[in-house]
Design a protein around this motif. Structure first.
Motif: not given
Length: 82
Positions: A2, A39-44, A64-66, A70
């Motif tokens: 972000s 990072t905007e994603d807490p898992n990133a 980032a995990k998807i 990833e």
């Protein structure tokens, strides 16, 4: 990702899709800048590699995990030429 912060200031007009950025240093400044990746994603996660000296390139790898694995995005930050 972000935001990317260089020497305490966010890179203006940052967008996750753009991967190459430039920063400005005073002509007498030879110190490697401090860089923070937000990072905007807490898992990133974001890993930052700083150059040994200026001029040099800062490399940032954001992961980032998807659902099916990833996603990886790489960014480069370079010193702007005066």
């Amino acid at each position: 990702m972000s935001s990317i912060i260089v020497n305490g200031s966010p890179i203006q007009d940052f967008t996750p899709e753009q991967t190459d950025y430039y920063f400005t240093l005073d002509s007498n400044d030879r110190e490697v800048p401090s860089v923070t990746a937000v990072t905007e994603d807490p898992n990133a996660t974001a890993a930052i590699w700083l150059p040994a000296a200026v001029p040099g390139i800062v490399y940032i790898t954001a992961k980032a995990k998807i659902v099916l694995g990833e996603t990886i995005q790489e960014y480069k930050i370079k010193k702007a030429e005066p």
